[in-house]
Design a protein around this motif. Sequence first.
Motif, PDB file in Angstrom:
ATOM      1  N   ARG A 194      52.574  11.460 -29.549  1.00 48.85           N
ATOM      2  CA  ARG A 194      52.276  11.111 -28.162  1.00 48.85           C
ATOM      3  C   ARG A 194      51.778   9.673 -28.053  1.00 48.85           C
ATOM      4  O   ARG A 194      52.263   8.892 -27.246  1.00 48.85           O
ATOM      5  N   LEU A 220      53.802   6.532 -26.321  1.00 47.68           N
ATOM      6  CA  LEU A 220      53.224   5.929 -25.121  1.00 47.68           C
ATOM      7  C   LEU A 220      52.685   4.521 -25.364  1.00 47.68           C
ATOM      8  O   LEU A 220      52.224   3.872 -24.441  1.00 47.68           O
ATOM      9  N   TYR A 277      42.416  16.835 -16.534  1.00 45.35           N
ATOM     10  CA  TYR A 277      43.588  17.669 -16.288  1.00 45.35           C
ATOM     11  C   TYR A 277      43.229  18.700 -15.244  1.00 45.35           C
ATOM     12  O   TYR A 277      42.075  19.109 -15.117  1.00 45.35           O
ATOM     13  N   GLY A 306      54.285   9.864 -19.109  1.00 45.79           N
ATOM     14  CA  GLY A 306      53.602  10.816 -19.998  1.00 45.79           C
ATOM     15  C   GLY A 306      52.108  10.636 -20.122  1.00 45.79           C
ATOM     16  O   GLY A 306      51.400  11.568 -20.502  1.00 45.79           O
ATOM     17  N   ILE A 307      51.616   9.453 -19.775  1.00 42.14           N
ATOM     18  CA  ILE A 307      50.217   9.134 -20.049  1.00 42.14           C
ATOM     19  C   ILE A 307      49.253  10.133 -19.418  1.00 42.14           C
ATOM     20  O   ILE A 307      48.209  10.442 -19.970  1.00 42.14           O
ATOM     21  N   ASN A 308      49.625  10.665 -18.240  1.00 40.25           N
ATOM     22  CA  ASN A 308      48.716  11.591 -17.561  1.00 40.25           C
ATOM     23  C   ASN A 308      49.061  13.058 -17.776  1.00 40.25           C
ATOM     24  O   ASN A 308      48.516  13.927 -17.115  1.00 40.25           O
ATOM     25  N   LYS A 309      50.000  13.341 -18.666  1.00 42.52           N
ATOM     26  CA  LYS A 309      50.417  14.731 -18.850  1.00 42.52           C
ATOM     27  C   LYS A 309      49.594  15.380 -19.951  1.00 42.52           C
ATOM     28  O   LYS A 309      49.250  14.744 -20.945  1.00 42.52           O
ATOM     29  N   GLU A 310      49.296  16.670 -19.781  1.00 37.88           N
ATOM     30  CA  GLU A 310      48.491  17.346 -20.809  1.00 37.88           C
ATOM     31  C   GLU A 310      49.254  17.436 -22.122  1.00 37.88           C
ATOM     32  O   GLU A 310      48.689  17.300 -23.188  1.00 37.88           O
ATOM     33  N   ILE A 323      53.238  16.236 -23.888  1.00 39.37           N
ATOM     34  CA  ILE A 323      54.579  15.690 -23.696  1.00 39.37           C
ATOM     35  C   ILE A 323      55.510  16.286 -24.741  1.00 39.37           C
ATOM     36  O   ILE A 323      56.653  15.914 -24.847  1.00 39.37           O
TER      37      ILE A 323
END
Lengths: 447, 447
Positions: A183, A187, B88, B158-162, B164
């Motif tokens: 990840r 990113l 989240y 993706g940076i804010n996704k719990e 990826i």
Amino acid sequence: MKWENDEILSMIEQKKYTDVREKIINLNPVHVGEIIESLDVSESILVFRMLPKDLAVDVFNYISSEVQENIISAITDKEIKHIIDELYFDDMIDLLEEMPAKVVKKILQHSNVEERKLINEFLNYPESSAGSLMTIEYVDLKKNMTIGEAIEHIKYTGINKETIYNCYVINEERKLEGIVSLRKLILSDYNLKVEDVMNKDVVYVNTGNDQEYVASLFKKYDIIVVPVVDMEDRLTGIITIDDIIDVIDQETTEDFQKMAAMAPSEEAYLDTGVFTLAKNRLMWLTILMVSATFTGNILKRFEDVLQSVVVLTFFIPMLMDTGGNAGSQSATLVIRSLALGEIETKDFFKVVYKELRVSLITGIALAILNFLRIYFLQGTDFYVSVTICITLLFTVVLSKVVGAMLPIIAKKLKMDPAIMAGPLITTIVDAGALIVYFSIAKVLLHI
Amino acid sequence: MKWENDEILSMIEQKKYTDVREKIINLNPVHVGEIIESLDVSESILVFRMLPKDLAVDVFNYISSEVQENIISAITDKEIKHIIDELYFDDMIDLLEEMPAKVVKKILQHSNVEERKLINEFLNYPESSAGSLMTIEYVDLKKNMTIGEAIEHIKYTGINKETIYNCYVINEERKLEGIVSLRKLILSDYNLKVEDVMNKDVVYVNTGNDQEYVASLFKKYDIIVVPVVDMEDRLTGIITIDDIIDVIDQETTEDFQKMAAMAPSEEAYLDTGVFTLAKNRLMWLTILMVSATFTGNILKRFEDVLQSVVVLTFFIPMLMDTGGNAGSQSATLVIRSLALGEIETKDFFKVVYKELRVSLITGIALAILNFLRIYFLQGTDFYVSVTICITLLFTVVLSKVVGAMLPIIAKKLKMDPAIMAGPLITTIVDAGALIVYFSIAKVLLHI
């Protein structure tokens, strides 16, 4: 989920194998495994052999060791070699541990000397140690790679790794220098170096650590994989969370078994033989049976009391059962809280003080209820009623306090707290309850 | 792990805050959380405010709700907004459920109408449903994207996704068409289309599914995240494995509590008030106490037997305890196997037959041991010894068979099998054991 199992099973019955193959190759390996499990031996081998190679390996992981054994005995050496090569190392070790010697021999024919040495090393890790859980298929990186290079490296080596979501940064001596998640790599700016984004505060375990400790780290840090290092701090493997869920279930099952006074067993209930089940239960039953006769001896000592006021006998089951249940409640809560790490041995006095208060409240409530019932409703003699209710209160307090203390003391003494559960507490508390019962009776009833 | 906590704590004491900050920003958020937990209120707020924004959010997730409350009450609206924005969604919902009303109000000030609507919707999912566990931060893809485009998409969103690591392919109506792992994307040719590599046999759950069912899917399919769809099959969220581990622990704790005859409670033992603990235990203790008096009534009915052969009384505790322990063993194994899905209600006769054989083996062994002890060693009367040993065998068989049957029957009746554990079995079996005891005594001892 699309459950097409029934349709496929009827196709197999009608021997429409081309249709079966077409259907089956798009299914989740777990479902294919279920289909194969439900077939007879020859059909199951037939269906297994029609699977594409990669699916075959995945499916192999989801079938019972019995069916695995049938398949290995029936397929060609070349097919075996493919499965062995593609299985993750931890799954292969599990397989070798389950199979009978002649099957193990057939499997090991296909490994070279070096592999066999590694297999032996893994088979020698103590059961339930981190070493026995780990696999060797992980991604390692060097800290001076750029992120772009690291991703290329993962792209070309990742296909055979159990997980590529966490990568381990090691130096020339294979010592662990940091960890970086896929990840983070994806990113980040691809021109940065791995060392710029890697995390140096790595959570890791040693090959010798107990699996329960390993599981506790997964819970504490919310991680999905943990690296394993050897005595010289060299990275030797990783443990993934799917194995940890099995560990959690297994450790809990062990606790359940110990708490119900049984020798723990890893096998599923229906797979365990009648004699093994009997053996696992007999030792504790015998110990507790013999201990319970001490309680009988107390009755014998107070024979005079019993004979002059026979009515006292009628309340013995109620007093014993309530004491057992009250103690079992406290012991269970304390054992479970210790297992989850919610309480520690240093909380001893806090827990005992809490149980003292809880037991006074429940004991007084039960004593009052009981007095109303036996004195007012059943017309039991007043002094007999008082004797019973005081004993009831005392029994509840004693059993709850003892039930809370013993598991913590066991933990302090490095014993398993789960042994100090209902059955043992009951046996210990019974004796105390009866002594108090007859002593109070002697005073109040002038015997 | 490098435990530098003590060093940092002493730096805080000496008010060397610059050094503290420098040390702390390289630590695992879990360790920073531990440090903050161990400080007093004003120091904890001070240390929390010196954290870089992103670390602050991570650390916030690892501190107790008590400390969370102190911090939220003390920090500025801007700081709160940052935490709320970065948490989240599932963690924010958990936070809102824990905080008192005035803190919730302070938090909700920073959300817009749409967010508040969504929050309300989530707060309304029944406790322990899939809806209450899920989070909304997932990566969605379209099936006609190339893999290269998909990875770019992940890189930018993706940076804010719990997580990826699993991406969900949806159509224009947000209906789930497939699933593809980041692993698959990274290891595939970047020019392929998402639909070429996505898996269409998707394991998913509905918002209304029970958390125990959700956990069982994670175990069955070895997955680390599962998508959640609503009544119209639209993708609404995902559930990650860290939350599932909590669910497994919580469900097991509930089973432990029910099996020890308590009302289940979610709170940790030390955080539960004395009155709540007492209340959770009283109901079952009362029911079982009243039931146990029926056993007393049996003693009363056989008063004549007891008075003519007082020695029979002395063995009552041993018979009752052994019956209880034997039944508890079987009930525990069956309840646990049902919970793990190792046995199902259709295995009823298989289980009962197995327990019948196991109970005969253990019962006969215990009876023989006991006979040797009481007849040869203690010199008890021959017929009394025989009476006791036959009763012992009968009690073990009865309690094991009943202990195995009741949990399965409960499950069949859609009740919780865990209720049918030791305490209830003991109470039921006691009565049967005593009736047999005195009936045999009457015949053998000619009373």
